[in-house]
Design an enzyme around this catalytic site. Sequence first.
Site, PDB file in Angstrom:
ATOM      1  CD  GLU A   3      -2.857  -1.202   0.273  1.00  0.00           C
ATOM      2  OE1 GLU A   3      -3.112  -0.166  -0.357  1.00  0.00           O
ATOM      3  OE2 GLU A   3      -3.384  -2.296   0.024  1.00  0.00           O
ATOM      4  CB  CYS A  39      -2.134   7.286   1.777  1.00  0.00           C
ATOM      5  SG  CYS A  39      -3.351   6.269   2.620  1.00  0.00           S
TER       6      CYS A  39
HETATM    7  P1  NAD Z   1       8.388   4.892   4.259  1.00  0.00           P
HETATM    8  O1  NAD Z   1       8.250   4.071   3.030  1.00  0.00           O
HETATM    9  O2  NAD Z   1       9.574   5.778   4.383  1.00  0.00           O
HETATM   10  O3  NAD Z   1       8.435   3.942   5.551  1.00  0.00           O
HETATM   11  C1  NAD Z   1       7.423   3.003   5.815  1.00  0.00           C
HETATM   12  C2  NAD Z   1       7.995   1.880   6.650  1.00  0.00           C
HETATM   13  O4  NAD Z   1       8.964   1.170   5.880  1.00  0.00           O
HETATM   14  C3  NAD Z   1       8.715   2.350   7.911  1.00  0.00           C
HETATM   15  O5  NAD Z   1       8.449   1.453   8.957  1.00  0.00           O
HETATM   16  C4  NAD Z   1      10.171   2.273   7.504  1.00  0.00           C
HETATM   17  O6  NAD Z   1      11.076   2.103   8.571  1.00  0.00           O
HETATM   18  C5  NAD Z   1      10.178   1.046   6.615  1.00  0.00           C
HETATM   19  N1  NAD Z   1      11.310   0.968   5.682  1.00  0.00           N
HETATM   20  C6  NAD Z   1      12.111   1.979   5.254  1.00  0.00           C
HETATM   21  N2  NAD Z   1      13.042   1.499   4.406  1.00  0.00           N
HETATM   22  C7  NAD Z   1      12.809   0.168   4.283  1.00  0.00           C
HETATM   23  C8  NAD Z   1      13.419  -0.877   3.527  1.00  0.00           C
HETATM   24  N3  NAD Z   1      14.460  -0.641   2.728  1.00  0.00           N
HETATM   25  N4  NAD Z   1      12.899  -2.121   3.610  1.00  0.00           N
HETATM   26  C9  NAD Z   1      11.821  -2.366   4.386  1.00  0.00           C
HETATM   27  N5  NAD Z   1      11.218  -1.429   5.141  1.00  0.00           N
HETATM   28  C10 NAD Z   1      11.702  -0.171   5.090  1.00  0.00           C
HETATM   29  O7  NAD Z   1       7.029   5.697   4.401  1.00  0.00           O
HETATM   30  P2  NAD Z   1       6.662   6.803   5.482  1.00  0.00           P
HETATM   31  O8  NAD Z   1       7.431   8.041   5.150  1.00  0.00           O
HETATM   32  O9  NAD Z   1       6.747   6.225   6.835  1.00  0.00           O
HETATM   33  O10 NAD Z   1       5.094   7.027   5.185  1.00  0.00           O
HETATM   34  C11 NAD Z   1       4.593   7.909   4.245  1.00  0.00           C
HETATM   35  C12 NAD Z   1       4.219   7.194   2.971  1.00  0.00           C
HETATM   36  O11 NAD Z   1       3.272   6.159   3.241  1.00  0.00           O
HETATM   37  C13 NAD Z   1       3.532   8.086   1.950  1.00  0.00           C
HETATM   38  O12 NAD Z   1       4.062   7.836   0.681  1.00  0.00           O
HETATM   39  C14 NAD Z   1       2.063   7.649   2.009  1.00  0.00           C
HETATM   40  O13 NAD Z   1       1.323   7.868   0.843  1.00  0.00           O
HETATM   41  C15 NAD Z   1       2.220   6.208   2.292  1.00  0.00           C
HETATM   42  N6  NAD Z   1       0.979   5.658   2.855  1.00  0.00           N
HETATM   43  C16 NAD Z   1       0.204   4.859   2.064  1.00  0.00           C
HETATM   44  C17 NAD Z   1      -0.988   4.336   2.559  1.00  0.00           C
HETATM   45  C18 NAD Z   1      -1.862   3.432   1.717  1.00  0.00           C
HETATM   46  O14 NAD Z   1      -2.769   2.834   2.269  1.00  0.00           O
HETATM   47  N7  NAD Z   1      -1.636   3.324   0.428  1.00  0.00           N
HETATM   48  C19 NAD Z   1      -1.375   4.639   3.867  1.00  0.00           C
HETATM   49  C20 NAD Z   1      -0.562   5.469   4.639  1.00  0.00           C
HETATM   50  C21 NAD Z   1       0.623   5.970   4.128  1.00  0.00           C
END
Ligand code: NAD
Length: 481
Positions: A248, A282
């Site tokens: 997501e 999001c």
């Molecule tokens: P992010 O991708 O930076 O981090 C999300 C999670 O992934 C965190 O726990 C982070 O530590 C982890 N992560 C980071 N690097 C990783 C790697 N290499 N491998 C595995 N895990 C890793 O996102 P964010 O900044 O925390 O959140 C904002 C983003 O989330 C926005 O783009 C938003 O649109 C999206 N979002 C989407 C939805 C949806 O339902 N589609 C819902 C909420 C947020």
Amino acid sequence: MQTILNYSNGVLKEPNVGKELDVYNPANGRVYAKVPDSNASDIEDAIIAAKNAYPKWSSTSIEERHDYLMKISKAIENDLDNLAMAESIDNGKPLWLAKAVDIPRAASNMRFFATAIMQFSSESHEMNGQAINYTLRKSLGPVACISPWNLPLYLFTWKIAPALAAGNTVVAKPSEVTPMTAYLLSKICIDIGLPAGVLNIIHGQGENTGAVLSGHKDIKAISFTGSTKVGATIASKAAPLFKKYSLEMGGKNPNIIFADCDYNKMLETTMRSSFANQGQICLCGSKIFVEKSIYQKFKKDFVTKAKALKVGHPLEKDTKVGAIVSKAHFNKINYHINLAKEEGGTILCGGETVKLEGYKEGWYIQPTVIEGLSIACSTNQEEIFGPVVTLIPFESEEEVLKMANDTNYGLAATIWTQDISRAHRIAANIEAGIVWVNTWLLRDLRTPFGGMKNSGVGREGGFEALKFFTETKNVCIAYSK
Ligand code: NAD
């Protein structure tokens, strides 16, 4: 200073190498807690715990799993005030919002999947007196749940609940930016007596923890919510190992307003869909398409209302826009506002940071409305994920559909019209996984949830989530001897 611990094999633990990360309170920009900066060995320990717990947990009855999840749900409800305060301090969101939305939803996620698993069933396919096929759905084993910072406990439980309900054990990785309520959830799990290893919560930076989970041979599936960039990294690690994954990811959602809409309802809702949670949902509609005949009226009314929104300390009752989650994200949003100016956009209101009296080091940005940009420019193509929206006039249904679909994202869309045929036409042709007509963010947890294009792979919600967290097997039995 509060200290957050990992939850591994049923106990709270410091990370193996003893390293920590700072956790900031966005309202004042100060460090208020320390979170484990875990590494591969912490993840390895948690996976071993999840593997050991799996045989017993997967063979518990659905009633027992239901009971555990209901106990967690009740405990979340009973701790509403404390959890909401923790979420507000950790994330910068208004306390009233955490109390009204985030924490109640975390409790209902648990309750929903506790009851969904009791109703989950599979199909059979009869072959004309020759044979019968039936579908078996078995849990997978240890799975990973990785979540972001914008709706911390809400999205964390949205993944964990179906995974556990379906009989999997879980290694979960909350965002290191907002780890507090995940830590409080681990205490709840200990209090209600969840068996050791069934749920493990490991904190730390994504590259050292989430990435290890994504490429680990013993993790059978990965449920991820976060940025498209990280989602792509996860897919690149998980796909060669043929793991299941559900991603997501980001959005750049159109909000399409026709002149025949219920104007007042549209205006109120569009304020929320633009600026709720500081625009860090999001599903927020960040591109507002308005039919030309009402464009000037809408612009005047919307800007007047946006200017009146109170940017304030998250704990104050009348705050409508709280603090931005982190310094890095605050800088990112400001970068995008400057880029919009460079691209020729006109800032109709906002566009500035706010220095709150007494909290000058906090990260606050005014609700910002921009017009005059082409659909192809970066401001209208890249996800900003802050209190920033653009206004774009349109003349015809064909034109607005083309502009709305001109994006790599495809998460959600909102349509405002009283013309039922038009609503159906656009809903069918718009490239988005979630479409709202004359409403926004109205959620039924039974419905499929997820995005198209660069916004997602797979669907969460209802039985979709239970199907994701199970392996499907067909059994064909011939009637003849
Ligand atoms: P992010 O991708 O930076 O981090 C999300 C999670 O992934 C965190 O726990 C982070 O530590 C982890 N992560 C980071 N690097 C990783 C790697 N290499 N491998 C595995 N895990 C890793 O996102 P964010 O900044 O925390 O959140 C904002 C983003 O989330 C926005 O783009 C938003 O649109 C999206 N979002 C989407 C939805 C949806 O339902 N589609 C819902 C909420 C947020």
